[in-house]
Structures are given as C-alpha cells and as structure tokens.
Motif scaffolding. Sequence first.
Motif, PDB file in Angstrom:
ATOM      1  N   HIS A 207     -60.617  46.743  -2.433  1.00  0.00           N
ATOM      2  CA  HIS A 207     -62.032  46.419  -2.629  1.00  0.00           C
ATOM      3  C   HIS A 207     -62.968  47.567  -2.246  1.00  0.00           C
ATOM      4  CE1 HIS A 207     -62.480  45.917   1.737  1.00  0.00           C
ATOM      5  NE2 HIS A 207     -61.330  45.278   1.712  1.00  0.00           N
ATOM      6  N   ALA A 208     -62.436  48.705  -1.817  1.00  0.00           N
ATOM      7  CA  ALA A 208     -63.272  49.837  -1.415  1.00  0.00           C
ATOM      8  C   ALA A 208     -62.647  51.144  -1.909  1.00  0.00           C
ATOM      9  CB  ALA A 208     -63.432  49.872   0.108  1.00  0.00           C
ATOM     10  N   CYS A 209     -63.445  52.171  -1.902  1.00  0.00           N
ATOM     11  CA  CYS A 209     -62.956  53.513  -2.200  1.00  0.00           C
ATOM     12  C   CYS A 209     -62.432  54.098  -0.887  1.00  0.00           C
ATOM     13  CB  CYS A 209     -64.098  54.367  -2.752  1.00  0.00           C
ATOM     14  SG  CYS A 209     -63.695  56.123  -2.929  1.00  0.00           S
ATOM     15  N   VAL A 210     -61.119  54.278  -0.786  1.00  0.00           N
ATOM     16  CA  VAL A 210     -60.495  54.803   0.432  1.00  0.00           C
ATOM     17  C   VAL A 210     -59.945  56.194   0.135  1.00  0.00           C
ATOM     18  CG1 VAL A 210     -58.705  54.457   2.180  1.00  0.00           C
ATOM     19  CG2 VAL A 210     -59.890  52.480   1.201  1.00  0.00           C
ATOM     20  N   LEU A 211     -60.368  57.165   0.926  1.00  0.00           N
ATOM     21  CA  LEU A 211     -59.945  58.553   0.743  1.00  0.00           C
ATOM     22  C   LEU A 211     -59.435  59.078   2.069  1.00  0.00           C
ATOM     23  CD1 LEU A 211     -59.808  61.118  -1.015  1.00  0.00           C
ATOM     24  CD2 LEU A 211     -62.209  61.536  -0.466  1.00  0.00           C
ATOM     25  N   THR A 212     -58.174  59.510   2.082  1.00  0.00           N
ATOM     26  CA  THR A 212     -57.565  59.990   3.321  1.00  0.00           C
ATOM     27  C   THR A 212     -57.021  61.395   3.131  1.00  0.00           C
ATOM     28  OG1 THR A 212     -55.827  59.539   4.952  1.00  0.00           O
ATOM     29  CG2 THR A 212     -55.380  58.869   2.700  1.00  0.00           C
ATOM     30  N   ALA A 213     -57.085  62.199   4.179  1.00  0.00           N
ATOM     31  CA  ALA A 213     -56.566  63.567   4.149  1.00  0.00           C
ATOM     32  C   ALA A 213     -55.264  63.624   4.923  1.00  0.00           C
ATOM     33  CB  ALA A 213     -57.583  64.542   4.742  1.00  0.00           C
ATOM     34  N   GLU A 214     -54.251  64.230   4.322  1.00  0.00           N
ATOM     35  CA  GLU A 214     -52.921  64.307   4.924  1.00  0.00           C
ATOM     36  C   GLU A 214     -52.327  65.691   4.692  1.00  0.00           C
ATOM     37  OE1 GLU A 214     -51.420  61.837   6.532  1.00  0.00           O
ATOM     38  OE2 GLU A 214     -52.376  59.983   5.857  1.00  0.00           O
ATOM     39  N   GLN A 215     -51.413  66.101   5.580  1.00  0.00           N
ATOM     40  CA  GLN A 215     -50.699  67.359   5.367  1.00  0.00           C
ATOM     41  C   GLN A 215     -49.585  67.196   4.344  1.00  0.00           C
ATOM     42  OE1 GLN A 215     -49.776  69.994   8.607  1.00  0.00           O
ATOM     43  NE2 GLN A 215     -51.143  68.918  10.006  1.00  0.00           N
ATOM     44  N   ARG A 216     -48.977  66.003   4.308  1.00  0.00           N
ATOM     45  CA  ARG A 216     -47.951  65.696   3.310  1.00  0.00           C
ATOM     46  C   ARG A 216     -48.082  64.240   2.913  1.00  0.00           C
ATOM     47  NH1 ARG A 216     -45.822  66.954   8.054  1.00  0.00           N
ATOM     48  NH2 ARG A 216     -45.293  69.024   7.290  1.00  0.00           N
ATOM     49  N   LEU A 217     -47.587  63.888   1.744  1.00  0.00           N
ATOM     50  CA  LEU A 217     -47.746  62.528   1.237  1.00  0.00           C
ATOM     51  C   LEU A 217     -46.828  61.573   1.984  1.00  0.00           C
ATOM     52  CD1 LEU A 217     -49.282  60.950  -0.923  1.00  0.00           C
ATOM     53  CD2 LEU A 217     -47.329  61.299  -2.446  1.00  0.00           C
ATOM     54  N   PRO A 218     -47.390  60.611   2.728  1.00  0.00           N
ATOM     55  CA  PRO A 218     -46.570  59.672   3.502  1.00  0.00           C
ATOM     56  C   PRO A 218     -45.808  58.716   2.579  1.00  0.00           C
ATOM     57  CG  PRO A 218     -48.855  59.700   4.259  1.00  0.00           C
ATOM     58  CD  PRO A 218     -48.823  60.370   2.935  1.00  0.00           C
TER      59      PRO A 218
END
Length: 229
Positions: A181-192
Amino acid sequence: MRTGIELHAARVRYGPLEALHGVTLAAPAPGLTVLLGRNGSGRTTALRALAGTARLTSGAVTWDGADVTRLTAHERATRGLCFVPDGPAVFSHLTVSENLGLAGPEAAPDLTPALDAYPELRPLLHRRAGTLSGGEQRMLALSRALLTTHARVILIDEPTQGMSTSVASRTYDLLVGLSAHACVLTAEQRLPPGLRGHAGQAAVVVHELRRGEVVFSGEATELSRRRRS
C-alpha cells in the motif's frame, strides 16, 4: 494516478566531489524498490536526495508526477514521506516508548503494530534508546516507520544493519507487506534473499548504482538471472 517517487538527471555534490552523476530512477507506488551498491556507489546519496536532506546540484525530484525538488525535508515528511537513515536513527536520550510516541500526532499512539512486529522491544519500553544494542536501535527506528500511519513513501537505508538473521528475515517480510500500500525504497549492499521475488509476490524493482551512476534497472528476478548467466 500514483506514480511513486523519482529522480530525474539528478546530480549531487559534496564540495568538489560529485556523488551522483545525472541519476535517473523511479520507485513505483505501491511497490518495493531496492537500491543496490557498495559503499561509495551513491545509493545513500540517492535516498537523501529523494528525502530532501541532500540538495540537488541539478536535476529534479518528482512525486506522483509533481515536482517536489524545492520542498524541504520537513515539507516532504508532512506530505507522507518517512525516511529512516542508516545507523541508529533514534533519539538516544529518549526512552523506547518516547521514541515510538514521536511517530504520530496522537498524544498516546497505539504502539501495538510496532510491538507486534518487534516483540523484543516490549521489555525495553522504559530504557533509554542510547543504551540499546545496534540491532535493537535499528528495530526501534523501523518501528517508528510502522507507526507513521500516513506514510505514502518509506525510504530506508540498510534496514537490517546489526540485526540477527531471524530478525532480518522478519524485517524483509514487513517491508514486503508495507509495499502493498506504499512506495517502499530500501538501500542495500547486496540483494537480500527475502527481496528477490517469489511466486505470488509482486515484482521487486532494482536499481544498481556504481560510482554515482545507474548500471542496471529492472526486476529482481531479471538481475538474479543476469548474474547466474
């Protein structure tokens, strides 16, 4: 129509150094987007540019198609943007309960969603946040995002930093749930593993940054196939 939040030809400088070199990327709403990159790739700067805590040298930020480049971080927050930076991201001199109470305008907000998500915080409600472990502080910071009921865009830099494997897995499940229901943007070093996309799960969008430039944009499953080939 909700189109999410976007960077358009964004450039950001820190003194003589340019951290973003004309970056264009989009995070759909609702949906889950991951910014991938090593330290120094520009992923944190991209998040800060979207949140309004890093000023663009040139380019633009749009939200649901409207230009919000000139809006301050506070103005974006009042419109429903929630930013969880990396590190502790809590008020160390306040108790856990007081930190959670800052998530909404209510005098006595319902803490149930946060404590259901992270029951580890329940016995710590009267502890000062600065005395918690790194993983506990991360849980607290994310819990405040869960309690921000008006959040339309949620930006999180390294959400599981310091967490155990089991708590990290639970956190990724929470992010997937929020992205419904929301725009979620996360920063990661590698794709979990929890964000790689599975049957029945909505597509996860990935933008990979390297040295301030986007080198890949597409779905997580596409990136996984590309790296296996």
